[in-house]
Scaffold this motif. Sequence first.
Motif, PDB file in Angstrom:
ATOM      1  N   HIS A  86       0.492  -1.644  -0.125  1.00 45.90           N
ATOM      2  CA  HIS A  86      -0.319  -0.166  -0.061  1.00 45.90           C
ATOM      3  C   HIS A  86       0.846   1.222  -0.200  1.00 45.90           C
ATOM      4  O   HIS A  86       0.548   2.172  -0.142  1.00 45.90           O
ATOM      5  CB  HIS A  86      -0.719   0.175   1.110  1.00 45.90           C
ATOM      6  CG  HIS A  86      -1.550  -1.474   1.294  1.00 45.90           C
ATOM      7  ND1 HIS A  86      -2.839  -1.376   0.583  1.00 45.90           N
ATOM      8  CD2 HIS A  86      -2.256  -2.345   1.574  1.00 45.90           C
ATOM      9  CE1 HIS A  86      -3.742  -2.199   0.642  1.00 45.90           C
ATOM     10  NE2 HIS A  86      -2.966  -3.111   1.104  1.00 45.90           N
ATOM     11  N   TYR A  87       2.088   1.312   0.687  1.00 45.59           N
ATOM     12  CA  TYR A  87       3.439   2.191   0.038  1.00 45.59           C
ATOM     13  C   TYR A  87       4.144   2.409  -1.357  1.00 45.59           C
ATOM     14  O   TYR A  87       4.825   1.375  -1.505  1.00 45.59           O
ATOM     15  CB  TYR A  87       3.624   2.298   1.469  1.00 45.59           C
ATOM     16  CG  TYR A  87       5.278   3.292   0.817  1.00 45.59           C
ATOM     17  CD1 TYR A  87       4.253   4.564   1.445  1.00 45.59           C
ATOM     18  CD2 TYR A  87       6.297   3.209   0.805  1.00 45.59           C
ATOM     19  CE1 TYR A  87       5.163   5.841   1.436  1.00 45.59           C
ATOM     20  CE2 TYR A  87       7.479   4.047   1.157  1.00 45.59           C
ATOM     21  CZ  TYR A  87       6.916   5.325   1.392  1.00 45.59           C
ATOM     22  OH  TYR A  87       7.501   6.565   1.303  1.00 45.59           O
ATOM     23  N   PHE A  96       4.533   6.922   4.728  1.00 42.07           N
ATOM     24  CA  PHE A  96       4.519   5.618   5.425  1.00 42.07           C
ATOM     25  C   PHE A  96       2.861   5.437   6.118  1.00 42.07           C
ATOM     26  O   PHE A  96       1.825   4.896   5.511  1.00 42.07           O
ATOM     27  CB  PHE A  96       5.809   5.005   5.356  1.00 42.07           C
ATOM     28  CG  PHE A  96       5.214   3.564   5.147  1.00 42.07           C
ATOM     29  CD1 PHE A  96       5.158   2.734   4.390  1.00 42.07           C
ATOM     30  CD2 PHE A  96       4.425   2.864   6.601  1.00 42.07           C
ATOM     31  CE1 PHE A  96       4.911   1.221   4.904  1.00 42.07           C
ATOM     32  CE2 PHE A  96       4.520   1.633   6.883  1.00 42.07           C
ATOM     33  CZ  PHE A  96       5.144   0.492   5.777  1.00 42.07           C
ATOM     34  N   PHE A  97       2.764   5.779   7.312  1.00 43.91           N
ATOM     35  CA  PHE A  97       1.891   6.163   7.882  1.00 43.91           C
ATOM     36  C   PHE A  97       0.455   6.281   7.669  1.00 43.91           C
ATOM     37  O   PHE A  97      -0.328   5.848   7.715  1.00 43.91           O
ATOM     38  CB  PHE A  97       2.184   7.601   9.226  1.00 43.91           C
ATOM     39  CG  PHE A  97       1.093   7.457   9.975  1.00 43.91           C
ATOM     40  CD1 PHE A  97       0.814   6.142  10.669  1.00 43.91           C
ATOM     41  CD2 PHE A  97       1.212   8.148  10.467  1.00 43.91           C
ATOM     42  CE1 PHE A  97      -0.384   6.468  11.999  1.00 43.91           C
ATOM     43  CE2 PHE A  97      -0.239   8.546  11.481  1.00 43.91           C
ATOM     44  CZ  PHE A  97      -0.299   7.318  12.049  1.00 43.91           C
ATOM     45  N   GLU A  98       0.994   7.012   7.206  1.00 44.52           N
ATOM     46  CA  GLU A  98      -0.656   7.658   6.025  1.00 44.52           C
ATOM     47  C   GLU A  98      -1.437   7.022   5.184  1.00 44.52           C
ATOM     48  O   GLU A  98      -2.437   6.915   4.701  1.00 44.52           O
ATOM     49  CB  GLU A  98      -0.843   9.408   5.524  1.00 44.52           C
ATOM     50  CG  GLU A  98      -0.602  10.334   6.395  1.00 44.52           C
ATOM     51  CD  GLU A  98       0.249  11.818   5.797  1.00 44.52           C
ATOM     52  OE1 GLU A  98      -0.340  12.591   6.074  1.00 44.52           O
ATOM     53  OE2 GLU A  98       1.580  11.625   5.451  1.00 44.52           O
ATOM     54  N   GLN A  99      -0.477   6.397   4.057  1.00 43.90           N
ATOM     55  CA  GLN A  99      -0.578   5.626   3.133  1.00 43.90           C
ATOM     56  C   GLN A  99      -1.425   4.021   3.344  1.00 43.90           C
ATOM     57  O   GLN A  99      -1.843   3.592   3.049  1.00 43.90           O
ATOM     58  CB  GLN A  99       0.628   5.433   1.899  1.00 43.90           C
ATOM     59  CG  GLN A  99       0.868   6.959   1.216  1.00 43.90           C
ATOM     60  CD  GLN A  99       1.759   6.566   0.275  1.00 43.90           C
ATOM     61  OE1 GLN A  99       1.694   5.621  -0.671  1.00 43.90           O
ATOM     62  NE2 GLN A  99       2.691   7.606   0.197  1.00 43.90           N
ATOM     63  N   GLN A 119      -6.561   1.645  11.545  1.00 39.51           N
ATOM     64  CA  GLN A 119      -6.900   0.935  10.645  1.00 39.51           C
ATOM     65  C   GLN A 119      -5.610   0.380   9.729  1.00 39.51           C
ATOM     66  O   GLN A 119      -5.977   1.100   8.944  1.00 39.51           O
ATOM     67  CB  GLN A 119      -8.355   0.773  10.489  1.00 39.51           C
ATOM     68  CG  GLN A 119      -8.682  -0.771   9.579  1.00 39.51           C
ATOM     69  CD  GLN A 119     -10.767  -0.637   9.191  1.00 39.51           C
ATOM     70  OE1 GLN A 119     -11.092   0.045   9.030  1.00 39.51           O
ATOM     71  NE2 GLN A 119     -11.120  -2.013   9.823  1.00 39.51           N
ATOM     72  N   SER A 120      -5.055  -1.114   9.727  1.00 35.64           N
ATOM     73  CA  SER A 120      -4.732  -1.614   8.832  1.00 35.64           C
ATOM     74  C   SER A 120      -4.984  -1.883   7.480  1.00 35.64           C
ATOM     75  O   SER A 120      -5.607  -2.155   6.913  1.00 35.64           O
ATOM     76  CB  SER A 120      -3.587  -2.268   9.129  1.00 35.64           C
ATOM     77  OG  SER A 120      -2.575  -3.101   8.229  1.00 35.64           O
ATOM     78  N   ARG A 121      -4.327  -0.854   6.185  1.00 44.04           N
ATOM     79  CA  ARG A 121      -4.660  -1.162   4.739  1.00 44.04           C
ATOM     80  C   ARG A 121      -3.775  -2.336   4.630  1.00 44.04           C
ATOM     81  O   ARG A 121      -4.538  -3.763   3.205  1.00 44.04           O
ATOM     82  CB  ARG A 121      -4.222  -0.221   4.152  1.00 44.04           C
ATOM     83  CG  ARG A 121      -5.030   0.910   4.244  1.00 44.04           C
ATOM     84  CD  ARG A 121      -5.538   1.702   2.960  1.00 44.04           C
ATOM     85  NE  ARG A 121      -5.597   3.565   2.730  1.00 44.04           N
ATOM     86  CZ  ARG A 121      -5.692   4.772   3.358  1.00 44.04           C
ATOM     87  NH1 ARG A 121      -4.320   4.639   3.715  1.00 44.04           N
ATOM     88  NH2 ARG A 121      -6.268   5.160   3.319  1.00 44.04           N
ATOM     89  N   GLU A 122      -2.944  -2.928   4.857  1.00 48.85           N
ATOM     90  CA  GLU A 122      -2.775  -4.117   4.945  1.00 48.85           C
ATOM     91  C   GLU A 122      -3.650  -5.060   5.398  1.00 48.85           C
ATOM     92  O   GLU A 122      -3.406  -6.783   4.295  1.00 48.85           O
ATOM     93  CB  GLU A 122      -1.184  -4.463   5.009  1.00 48.85           C
ATOM     94  CG  GLU A 122      -0.145  -3.471   4.973  1.00 48.85           C
ATOM     95  CD  GLU A 122       0.865  -3.363   5.496  1.00 48.85           C
ATOM     96  OE1 GLU A 122       0.891  -4.376   6.748  1.00 48.85           O
ATOM     97  OE2 GLU A 122       2.188  -2.989   4.775  1.00 48.85           O
ATOM     98  N   TYR A 127      -5.211  -1.057  15.370  1.00 50.03           N
ATOM     99  CA  TYR A 127      -3.585  -0.692  16.056  1.00 50.03           C
ATOM    100  C   TYR A 127      -3.430   0.139  16.665  1.00 50.03           C
ATOM    101  O   TYR A 127      -4.755   1.622  16.144  1.00 50.03           O
ATOM    102  CB  TYR A 127      -2.428  -0.788  14.701  1.00 50.03           C
ATOM    103  CG  TYR A 127      -2.621  -2.198  14.610  1.00 50.03           C
ATOM    104  CD1 TYR A 127      -1.605  -3.369  15.229  1.00 50.03           C
ATOM    105  CD2 TYR A 127      -3.153  -2.724  13.060  1.00 50.03           C
ATOM    106  CE1 TYR A 127      -1.676  -4.439  14.311  1.00 50.03           C
ATOM    107  CE2 TYR A 127      -2.713  -3.811  12.526  1.00 50.03           C
ATOM    108  CZ  TYR A 127      -1.922  -4.504  12.970  1.00 50.03           C
ATOM    109  OH  TYR A 127      -1.919  -5.936  12.686  1.00 50.03           O
ATOM    110  N   ALA A 128      -2.930   1.174  18.018  1.00 50.24           N
ATOM    111  CA  ALA A 128      -2.389   1.969  18.327  1.00 50.24           C
ATOM    112  C   ALA A 128      -1.206   2.507  17.419  1.00 50.24           C
ATOM    113  O   ALA A 128      -0.285   1.892  17.352  1.00 50.24           O
ATOM    114  CB  ALA A 128      -2.854   1.613  19.734  1.00 50.24           C
TER     115      ALA A 128
END
Length: 592
Positions: A86-87, A96-99, A119-122, A127-128
């Motif tokens: 997703h990056y 990276f955090f935003e993408q 929420q992870s896109r992966e 997560y926190a």
Amino acid sequence: MHRPSIDSVEISPTEPPSFSFTPRLESDWSTKRERIEKTPNYRCSAPKLVKSAPQIRSIICSAKKDPSPRLVTINGPSKTPLESPHYKNEKKPQTFFEQVFVIHAVIGNGSFGEVFSVQSREDSQFYAIKVSIATLRQHSISKYREAESHMSIRPHKNLVRFYRAWEEADRLYIQTELCDQSLQKYCSVKFAIPEDEIWNIFIDLLQAVHHLHSNDMIHDDIKPDNIFLTQEMICKLGDFGLAVNLKNPIHMKTVEEGDAKYLAPEVLNGSPTKASDIFSLGVTILEAATDLDLPSSGEEWHQLRNALIPEKFLKNMSKNLRYLIESMLERNPNNRPTAEELLEAPAIKEKLFGRDLYIHEVECRNVASTLLSSFLIWCMAFLSVIYDQIARCHVSIHSRRIGPNRPRPQHTPLHTPINSARIYAQSITGSAIRRQAELDNVPSREDHRPSINPLNLDDGSDDDVEIVRKQKPSTSSSGTESNSSVSPKPVRKEAKAVRRLTLDKMKPEWRDPCFIRDPLNLTEEERTARYLRIRIKEMTNDENDRKNQIDERPPPNSCPSRFRSRLRGGNVPLLDFNKLDMKDKKDTKDKK
Ligand SMILES: Nc1ncnc2c1ncn2[C@@H]1O[C@H](COP(=O)(O)OP(=O)(O)OP(=O)(O)O)[C@@H](O)[C@H]1O
Ligand SMILES: [Mg+2]
């Protein structure tokens, strides 16, 4: 009155403090709820001082630095850039955090940075993520300490789970398990927590501290703010920002003091120890159980560290809990029990098994639900693929059978037991039998039946007129002269005459109601019978037509009339041209 300051107090681990103070009145101690009630305008404490503007030198340095994200390992940041499907575009302005993550909310602010729930896109999990506010260069202690401490300890059910840490544009990102709330927040809502829950929290934290201590780690900042609760009320110790690895000499040189409210007295003049963690844990449990408004300095601070806790806070506590808390708050660190000893205490041991069982059950439930949900997703994906194939197959079979221009097969009415005999009689087999009877000169029923005008399908009412009337607007709207010239009167008269004739001709048994009633008022059964009769009639007519066609097929013009009967019989004479030639030759010879 002279009050000794904390800094001026000489504390040795074995001897009592070398100063004497007048114990203050019990009324000086209060619960947090009382403090809030006494001060109606009580507001939340001011946010902690955070250096949000980096120094100019840091900006210059960070501008020069490679901004691509780098995974932080136990040996510091790795050289290869962090990758994720997703990056995609490193040149994008987003980090990276935003993408890679969908940011939901800011859930906390600390001295180190901001904490986000994401929420992870992966993997679509929550997560926190803790992001440092100040650039890494501005942090006084080892900048990677928190990530390092997380990585150097094996995961435990009562420690906040660490996933990864990375550095990007001189800021540190730490991705951990997302918990429901901190114990601090829970206490601020519940004030004094019931003892049942206190035992659970106590057991969970003791196991977390025992895990750390048995791995030569000191937390050094145990307090309700750094303790987290999950939705299933499982307690987890987090925030390893000040944690000390006793095996790491750099950590030992750069220790920092934790929160003064929870600080063990010996840490003022020395370094944190495992025993100081036990003291901080004792104060945390005392605060959670009694809603005590803990002093951060002053006489009360010393009283608490000299086992002078007012009785009113302890009177509702069970003997076992009180004994354990008092032993943990021993002034002399050597007299304090270790985490292992506390876990062996009979009061804790008897509750430990039940608690472990509960945590295992919750873990199993979570694993099962994760597996089940992923299994269901796979099943649905599989079914959708199968369904797609079946649908395609069905469409192709259907289109092949019917074809784009082929007429659809005629609807066959449902066979009921009452109709079945009649239907059989009117079926193709039945009509074949009837034809056989015809050949045997037995008059069949259909042959005697008069041909039925479509207008005769109704009863003796004036519905014919209705039909004509209904036809009228459509014919007039069409605008054709021939249609518009048709007047309703002659049609009506003609229709009535035809119907009378037909009805007169019909034998009473043929006056089947389904033939003479309005088709709209027929029952399903009658309509089926009528449909079949008409169908049979059509088939018979077709058959007759076919027969007639053969009979009435005009013989070829060249064929003389005397040969027609032979042709019909199938004995077609063959033309022999040799004979004709021979005949011609004879004629010419004769002429000559
Ligand atoms: N894993 C988590 N799940 C839920 N909330 C969290 C989590 N981590 C942190 N928080 C929230 O963020 C707040 C600050 O987090 P944390 O204590 O880790 O930051 P900090 O900068 O080290 O603060 P401090 O130095 O004051 O302890 C916590 O009090 C809590 O409310
Ligand atoms: Mg914290």
